[in-house]
Write an enzyme that holds these catalytic residues in place. Sequence first.
Site, PDB file in Angstrom:
ATOM      1  CE1 TYR A 224       8.306 -26.196 -48.997  1.00 17.69           C
ATOM      2  CE2 TYR A 224       5.962 -25.838 -49.335  1.00 17.69           C
ATOM      3  CZ  TYR A 224       7.131 -26.478 -49.672  1.00 17.69           C
ATOM      4  OH  TYR A 224       7.133 -27.386 -50.700  1.00 17.69           O
ATOM      5  NE  ARG A 374      18.989 -28.656 -51.119  1.00 20.89           N
ATOM      6  CZ  ARG A 374      17.706 -28.336 -51.278  1.00 20.89           C
ATOM      7  NH1 ARG A 374      17.256 -27.950 -52.452  1.00 20.89           N
ATOM      8  NH2 ARG A 374      16.854 -28.403 -50.282  1.00 20.89           N
TER       9      ARG A 374
HETATM   10  C1  LIG Z   1       9.975 -27.204 -53.112  1.00 19.95           C
HETATM   11  C2  LIG Z   1       9.525 -27.324 -54.524  1.00 19.95           C
HETATM   12  C3  LIG Z   1       8.255 -27.812 -54.845  1.00 19.95           C
HETATM   13  C4  LIG Z   1       7.341 -28.293 -53.765  1.00 19.95           C
HETATM   14  O1  LIG Z   1       6.045 -28.546 -54.195  1.00 19.95           O
HETATM   15  P1  LIG Z   1       4.910 -28.820 -53.094  1.00 19.95           P
HETATM   16  O2  LIG Z   1       3.687 -29.000 -53.875  1.00 19.95           O
HETATM   17  O3  LIG Z   1       4.908 -27.643 -52.172  1.00 19.95           O
HETATM   18  O4  LIG Z   1       5.309 -30.029 -52.328  1.00 19.95           O
HETATM   19  C5  LIG Z   1       7.884 -27.819 -56.183  1.00 19.95           C
HETATM   20  N1  LIG Z   1       8.721 -27.377 -57.150  1.00 19.95           N
HETATM   21  C6  LIG Z   1       9.956 -26.917 -56.861  1.00 19.95           C
HETATM   22  C7  LIG Z   1      10.848 -26.427 -57.956  1.00 19.95           C
HETATM   23  C8  LIG Z   1      10.399 -26.892 -55.549  1.00 19.95           C
HETATM   24  O5  LIG Z   1      11.619 -26.462 -55.262  1.00 19.95           O
END
Ligand SMILES: *Cc1c(COP(=O)(O)O)cnc(C)c1O
Length: 406
Positions: A224, A374
Amino acid sequence: MSEAALAEEAAALDAADGLAAKRAEFDLDDEVVYLDGNSLGALPRGVAGRLSDVVGREWGRLGIRSWEESGWWTAPERVGDRIGRLIGAAPGQVVAGDSTSVNVFKAVVAAVRLTDTGSRDEVLVDAATFPTDGYIARSAARMTGCRIRAVDAADMAREAGPRTAVALVNHVDYRTGRLHDLPGTTAALRAAGAHTVWDLCHSAGALPVRLDADGADFAVGCTYKYLNGGPGAPAFLYVRRALQDRFDSPLPGWNSHADPFAMDPAYAPAAGAVRGRVGTPEILSLLALDAALDVWDGVGLAAVRAKSLALTDFFLRCVEAYVPEGRVASVTPEAHAERGSQVSLRYGAGAGEVMAELIRRGVVGDHRRPDVLRFGFTPLYTRFADAERAARVLGEVIEAREAARR
Ligand SMILES: *Cc1c(COP(=O)(O)O)cnc(C)c1O
């Protein structure tokens, strides 16, 4: 440099931009400068029509038949292969589904299970990791009888030792935008007899990634952000082909069974990427993601990377020109080899208020507590003129705050 000169330079850069036409494939508000595609990517125009067909015809008319006739059942592998092309993975190694958090769990536990029991009992985790990875890795370590040790991503290669089972590393740091050395760290971990799990959340779709060529063992990431899959779009899991037969998923749901419809009480894992599946796929969001990936047709990641670096370089020059001296400091590395596709600026107390005012004035970035502003640069739809306007408005907002205090 003057405002007129920078605006003119932005116009010239946009006119020469080979990716400029891609912007028309996104549904964007032209009044707004959207620099938060590293948190939620913009909406590709093709998604709404495809989703309406999936809902109205595939679900509404075909119903249950769509699992076969509309290809729903195999969508996780098919969409996985499309993501694979963007992260340097040959077909058959990526599956789309679940969240990044859940895929971190599968990968870390499976990586520990690859080692002989008891011989390696240390999980290294990126000290600056996005929190969910750290929480999940800690739990995975507890469940597998391992210790966890937080290590700077840049030091992983040096810190890995004979007891290290796996290192979980964020390819790009979500706060600072620092890009870590995937090939070097992977090779060093391999030499130490350990496996790697790369979190590509901030690099998939932002820069070239060569998982196969660089010998990565596991990778996860969300879709996403730079892949524009939509809010809560399914994540992905990469398992290197050579490890697939030994990949022992801690979540062996029926979708990963060799013959799911045999409804066998005994578990027998499927071969290949399918083994990374768990339960019934999230078809609506998975097919929205499938449609969103169409914007990558004909796009090379080298061109994306070149534009990303040019955009962030130009934005930094505009910030220097427009923001009064000493008010902000970039925490994103200057060196291209160490920079992801964002710019993070440290601003003392009041960073949250500054970002709120920027958003009110039509420049959407985000604030990471306590003091980071950011700005994400997404080369498929961000223009140089957007970078110029964002820096100009940032300068205006900061000057207005200071004038109000005088
Ligand atoms: C955005 C992000 C997530 C998000 O994890 P979800 O399970 O989709 O909420 C995890 N790790 C990193 C490094 C991210 O940038």
